[in-house]
Write a protein that holds these residues in place. Structure first.
Motif, PDB file in Angstrom:
ATOM      1  N   LEU A  11       0.867  -1.171   0.000  1.00 27.74           N
ATOM      2  CA  LEU A  11       0.000   0.000   0.000  1.00 27.74           C
ATOM      3  C   LEU A  11       0.906   1.223   0.000  1.00 27.74           C
ATOM      4  N   ILE A  12       0.698   2.117  -0.960  1.00 30.79           N
ATOM      5  CA  ILE A  12       1.574   3.282  -1.079  1.00 30.79           C
ATOM      6  C   ILE A  12       0.763   4.563  -1.227  1.00 30.79           C
ATOM      7  N   ALA A  13       1.377   5.654  -0.793  1.00 31.40           N
ATOM      8  CA  ALA A  13       0.868   6.998  -1.037  1.00 31.40           C
ATOM      9  C   ALA A  13       1.829   7.639  -2.026  1.00 31.40           C
ATOM     10  N   VAL A  14       1.297   8.196  -3.125  1.00 28.79           N
ATOM     11  CA  VAL A  14       2.159   8.764  -4.157  1.00 28.79           C
ATOM     12  C   VAL A  14       1.652  10.109  -4.650  1.00 28.79           C
ATOM     13  N   ILE A  15       2.606  10.896  -5.093  1.00 27.98           N
ATOM     14  CA  ILE A  15       2.331  12.113  -5.847  1.00 27.98           C
ATOM     15  C   ILE A  15       2.908  11.881  -7.235  1.00 27.98           C
ATOM     16  N   SER A  16       2.073  11.998  -8.263  1.00 27.51           N
ATOM     17  CA  SER A  16       2.562  11.892  -9.643  1.00 27.51           C
ATOM     18  C   SER A  16       3.083  13.257 -10.069  1.00 27.51           C
ATOM     19  N   TYR A  17       4.181  13.234 -10.827  1.00 29.73           N
ATOM     20  CA  TYR A  17       4.866  14.487 -11.145  1.00 29.73           C
ATOM     21  C   TYR A  17       5.544  14.379 -12.501  1.00 29.73           C
ATOM     22  N   LEU A  27       9.335  16.937  -3.265  1.00 27.24           N
ATOM     23  CA  LEU A  27       8.028  16.278  -3.276  1.00 27.24           C
ATOM     24  C   LEU A  27       7.958  15.170  -2.233  1.00 27.24           C
ATOM     25  N   LEU A  28       9.059  14.440  -2.036  1.00 27.49           N
ATOM     26  CA  LEU A  28       9.099  13.434  -0.960  1.00 27.49           C
ATOM     27  C   LEU A  28       8.900  14.097   0.397  1.00 27.49           C
ATOM     28  N   GLN A  29       9.533  15.247   0.609  1.00 24.87           N
ATOM     29  CA  GLN A  29       9.365  15.976   1.873  1.00 24.87           C
ATOM     30  C   GLN A  29       7.922  16.440   2.032  1.00 24.87           C
ATOM     31  N   GLU A  30       7.331  16.947   0.965  1.00 20.88           N
ATOM     32  CA  GLU A  30       5.929  17.382   1.005  1.00 20.88           C
ATOM     33  C   GLU A  30       5.006  16.217   1.354  1.00 20.88           C
ATOM     34  N   PHE A  47      10.525   6.648  -2.041  1.00 21.46           N
ATOM     35  CA  PHE A  47      10.970   6.108  -3.324  1.00 21.46           C
ATOM     36  C   PHE A  47      10.500   6.987  -4.469  1.00 21.46           C
ATOM     37  N   VAL A  48      11.113   6.749  -5.633  1.00 20.42           N
ATOM     38  CA  VAL A  48      10.677   7.355  -6.886  1.00 20.42           C
ATOM     39  C   VAL A  48      10.574   6.243  -7.914  1.00 20.42           C
ATOM     40  N   ARG A  60       8.801  11.800 -16.053  1.00 21.02           N
ATOM     41  CA  ARG A  60       7.513  11.542 -15.388  1.00 21.02           C
ATOM     42  C   ARG A  60       7.766  10.550 -14.267  1.00 21.02           C
ATOM     43  N   TYR A  61       7.278  10.861 -13.074  1.00 19.84           N
ATOM     44  CA  TYR A  61       7.612  10.099 -11.879  1.00 19.84           C
ATOM     45  C   TYR A  61       6.399   9.911 -10.977  1.00 19.84           C
ATOM     46  N   ASP A  62       6.449   8.876 -10.149  1.00 20.81           N
ATOM     47  CA  ASP A  62       5.622   8.766  -8.956  1.00 20.81           C
ATOM     48  C   ASP A  62       6.580   8.839  -7.783  1.00 20.81           C
ATOM     49  N   VAL A  63       6.315   9.752  -6.877  1.00 22.90           N
ATOM     50  CA  VAL A  63       7.120   9.941  -5.678  1.00 22.90           C
ATOM     51  C   VAL A  63       6.284   9.424  -4.523  1.00 22.90           C
ATOM     52  N   GLY A  64       6.820   8.515  -3.684  1.00 26.61           N
ATOM     53  CA  GLY A  64       5.949   7.956  -2.672  1.00 26.61           C
ATOM     54  C   GLY A  64       6.606   7.345  -1.462  1.00 26.61           C
TER      55      GLY A  64
END
Length: 135
Positions: A11-17, A27-30, A47-48, A60-64
């Motif tokens: 289970l992950i929480a991610v921000i797409s960027y 973004l990891l800090q946010e 992770f990225v 293009r990345y998912d940061v999570g």
């Protein structure tokens, strides 16, 4: 050293960027601040996931972060489950990033391994783990 392992459902929480790779650290800090504000228990290192080349300045990345409980996401923060899968992985420190990727790619080619997804870098303090999802 290159090894393989099974990664369990995660289970992950991610921000797409989409943009400059250097911004992923902010973004990891946010994301970490958001998780702490909502009292979500973080289950591991940040992770990225790379959807474009890890060596391009723009991509293009998912940061999570892995998380230990189901929570409601937002328009910015998505909560998803990555199903159990096998990865080929190695670690590097400092300036060894290029050599680590080269060794993984050479290993994949020499052993005719099918890579089935995007690479992921997991940040364990000064050590970085690179994972290639494989069959």
């Amino acid at each position: 050293m290159i090894k393989t392992k099974m990664v369990p459902d995660e289970l992950i929480a991610v921000i797409s960027y989409t943009g400059c790779f250097k911004k992923t650290k902010k973004l990891l800090q946010e994301l970490e601040e958001w998780l702490r504000e909502y009292k979500v228990k973080i289950g591991g290192s940040g992770f990225v996931i790379f959807y474009t080349s890890p060596f391009e300045d723009e991509g293009r990345y998912d940061v999570g972060f892995p998380i230990e409980e189901e929570v409601e996401g937002t328009d910015r923060v998505k909560i998803v489950t990555i199903p159990k899968h096998r990865v080929l992985y190695t670690f590097y420190k400092g300036s060894g990033r290029g050599a680590a990727y080269d060794s993984l790619i050479d290993f994949v080619e020499e052993n005719k391994i099918d890579v089935i997804g995007s690479p992921r870098e997991i940040y364990h303090g000064s050590r970085v783990e690179i994972q290639f999802p494989i069959i």
